[in-house]
Design a protein around this motif. Structure first.
Motif, short mmCIF file in Angstrom:
data_model
loop_
_atom_site.label_atom_id
_atom_site.label_comp_id
_atom_site.label_asym_id
_atom_site.label_seq_id
_atom_site.Cartn_x
_atom_site.Cartn_y
_atom_site.Cartn_z
N ARG A 246 0.88 -1.19 -0.33
CA ARG A 246 -0.08 -0.01 -0.01
C ARG A 246 0.99 1.23 0.13
O ARG A 246 0.51 2.31 0.49
CB ARG A 246 -0.97 -0.25 1.30
CG ARG A 246 -1.79 -1.16 1.27
CD ARG A 246 -2.86 -1.33 2.39
NE ARG A 246 -3.10 -2.64 2.63
CZ ARG A 246 -3.82 -3.18 3.71
NH1 ARG A 246 -4.20 -2.23 4.66
NH2 ARG A 246 -4.28 -4.45 3.84
N GLY A 247 1.92 1.08 -0.56
CA GLY A 247 3.03 2.11 -0.59
C GLY A 247 3.95 2.36 0.47
O GLY A 247 3.70 1.34 1.35
N LEU A 248 4.80 3.20 0.65
CA LEU A 248 5.70 3.36 1.89
C LEU A 248 5.07 4.55 2.69
O LEU A 248 5.19 5.52 2.55
CB LEU A 248 7.02 3.85 1.39
CG LEU A 248 8.23 3.37 2.29
CD1 LEU A 248 8.55 2.11 2.61
CD2 LEU A 248 9.36 4.09 1.42
N TRP A 249 4.31 3.89 3.57
CA TRP A 249 3.39 4.75 4.32
C TRP A 249 3.84 5.19 5.74
O TRP A 249 4.36 4.44 6.36
CB TRP A 249 2.02 4.33 4.28
CG TRP A 249 1.60 2.85 4.55
CD1 TRP A 249 1.70 1.60 3.88
CD2 TRP A 249 1.15 2.51 5.86
NE1 TRP A 249 1.40 0.73 4.32
CE2 TRP A 249 0.96 1.11 5.69
CE3 TRP A 249 0.86 3.10 7.02
CZ2 TRP A 249 0.55 0.10 6.90
CZ3 TRP A 249 0.39 2.12 8.12
CH2 TRP A 249 0.37 0.59 8.19
N ASP A 250 3.17 6.26 6.44
CA ASP A 250 3.45 6.58 7.84
C ASP A 250 2.39 7.61 8.01
O ASP A 250 0.99 7.87 7.35
CB ASP A 250 4.77 7.34 7.91
CG ASP A 250 5.05 8.54 6.90
OD1 ASP A 250 3.72 9.18 6.43
OD2 ASP A 250 6.23 8.71 6.48
N LYS A 251 2.39 8.41 9.35
CA LYS A 251 1.41 9.22 9.57
C LYS A 251 1.08 10.19 8.66
O LYS A 251 -0.38 10.54 8.46
CB LYS A 251 1.64 9.73 11.10
CG LYS A 251 0.63 10.71 11.81
CD LYS A 251 1.01 11.32 13.08
CE LYS A 251 -0.11 11.99 13.38
NZ LYS A 251 0.53 12.65 14.63
N ASP A 252 1.92 10.68 8.22
CA ASP A 252 1.61 11.91 7.02
C ASP A 252 1.24 11.31 5.67
O ASP A 252 0.83 12.40 4.89
CB ASP A 252 2.68 13.09 7.07
CG ASP A 252 3.15 13.72 8.45
OD1 ASP A 252 1.96 13.77 9.06
OD2 ASP A 252 4.18 13.92 8.87
N ALA A 253 1.74 10.11 5.51
CA ALA A 253 1.46 9.59 3.98
C ALA A 253 0.70 8.40 4.32
O ALA A 253 1.36 7.09 4.41
CB ALA A 253 2.78 9.51 3.22
N PRO A 254 -0.56 8.32 4.50
CA PRO A 254 -1.13 7.14 4.85
C PRO A 254 -1.20 5.93 3.73
O PRO A 254 -0.86 6.42 2.63
CB PRO A 254 -2.81 7.45 5.06
CG PRO A 254 -2.63 9.16 5.28
CD PRO A 254 -1.51 9.47 4.55
N GLU A 255 -1.66 4.96 4.19
CA GLU A 255 -1.73 3.64 3.10
C GLU A 255 -2.57 4.03 1.97
O GLU A 255 -3.58 4.81 2.03
CB GLU A 255 -2.34 2.37 3.67
CG GLU A 255 -3.55 2.55 4.06
CD GLU A 255 -4.16 1.12 4.86
OE1 GLU A 255 -5.17 0.73 4.04
OE2 GLU A 255 -3.65 0.82 5.78
N ASN A 256 -2.08 3.60 0.81
CA ASN A 256 -2.83 3.86 -0.68
C ASN A 256 -2.94 5.28 -0.79
O ASN A 256 -4.13 5.61 -1.32
CB ASN A 256 -4.17 3.06 -0.51
CG ASN A 256 -4.09 1.53 -0.88
OD1 ASN A 256 -3.22 1.27 -1.62
ND2 ASN A 256 -4.76 0.80 -0.29
N SER A 257 -2.11 6.03 -0.47
CA SER A 257 -2.20 7.49 -0.73
C SER A 257 -1.15 8.00 -1.67
O SER A 257 -0.14 7.24 -1.86
CB SER A 257 -2.04 8.49 0.44
OG SER A 257 -0.76 8.55 1.08
N LEU A 258 -1.36 9.03 -2.58
CA LEU A 258 -0.27 9.34 -3.40
C LEU A 258 0.98 9.80 -2.64
O LEU A 258 2.08 9.58 -3.23
CB LEU A 258 -0.85 10.64 -4.08
CG LEU A 258 -2.02 10.61 -5.11
CD1 LEU A 258 -2.41 11.79 -5.87
CD2 LEU A 258 -1.61 9.43 -5.88
N ALA A 259 0.67 10.37 -1.42
CA ALA A 259 2.11 10.66 -0.60
C ALA A 259 2.81 9.22 -0.56
O ALA A 259 3.95 9.28 -0.57
CB ALA A 259 1.76 11.32 0.60
#
Length: 242
Positions: free
Chosen positions: A16-29
């Motif tokens: 679901r991407g490389l995610w964290d608090k500011d870049a949630p799962e499945n987000s463009l960030a």
């Protein structure tokens, strides 16, 4: 194509991407983070009421947006109104993601369709026909993969499987999917993605001619254990040190 010498086995895949608090799962960030780090991207897709393909994991909106309702009842214009985990990020469409990635890293698309196949799968095929980057699809539902085999056999497809412990599922369905009993006659996968915490097991061991991916590897210790029994990993919460 020699799949054993392709990105499917050579490039670790960010779940679901490389995610964290500011870049949630499945987000463009989260997807941009994966691009920056050089990882392939795993993502999930659903079909909206207006035929748009949205990138989102759950059927329910509650966990990721705090809103009632279900993703399948939304239209494209609704997506920008729903923020992921209280961040600035909203639910992207698949077109949004393809524009962002633009072939920079491969994409592994999980087709979220436990029911009647056809509409989502065909919409996905039509969308991906114009995309120049590397990609593959995967699904738990063997009939999703059969649709791709029959209508777009050139698209790499993977059978997702696992033990499904604690999941509400009919016993026969769990029995069949755990053992991948429909692989040969129905899904005919190019690769298998199996639950990491259950590897190694006898159900996967018989598929020596297919690449094996492990999902979703949670930490470096699990990675060092499971990589002995698979060809690549789908990972989250850490970055594997190879």
């Amino acid at each position: 194509m020699d799949i054993f010498n392709s990105w499917i086995v050579e490039t670790p895949i960010a779940h679901r991407g490389l995610w964290d608090k500011d870049a949630p799962e499945n987000s463009l960030a989260a997807f941009q983070n994966a691009i920056n780090a050089g990882y392939a991207i795993e993502l999930d897709v659903h079909l909206l009421a207006d035929g748009t393909i949205a990138v989102f994991h759950d059927e329910s909106l509650a966990r990721m947006t705090g809103n009632d309702g279900y993703i399948k009842y939304l239209n494209k214009e609704d997506l920008k109104l729903l923020h992921l985990n209280g961040s600035k990020e909203t639910i992207p469409t698949l077109d949004d993601v393809l524009k962002l990635v633009d072939g920079k890293v491969p994409i592994l698309i999980e087709v979220k369709n436990p029911n009647k196949v056809g509409k989502l799968e065909q919409a996905l095929i039509d969308t991906l026909r114009g995309y120049k980057g590397a990609f593959a699809v995967q699904a738990f539902n063997p009939f999703v993969l059969r649709y791709f085999n029959e209508h777009a056999p050139e698209i790499l497809r993977g059978q997702l499987a696992g033990y499904f412990k604690g999941q509400k599922m009919p016993f026969l369905q769990k029995f069949v999917l755990k053992r991948m009993l429909l692989n040969k006659k129905t899904s005919k996968p190019n690769f298998i993605a199996y639950e990491a915490k259950t590897l190694p097991n006898r159900f996967v061991r018989k598929y020596k001619k297919l690449p094996i991916l492990a999902w979703a590897v949670q930490n470096q210790a699990e990675y060092l254990h499971v990589i002995k029994y698979c060809d690549n990993v789908i990972f989250e919460h850490f970055e594997p040190k190879i």
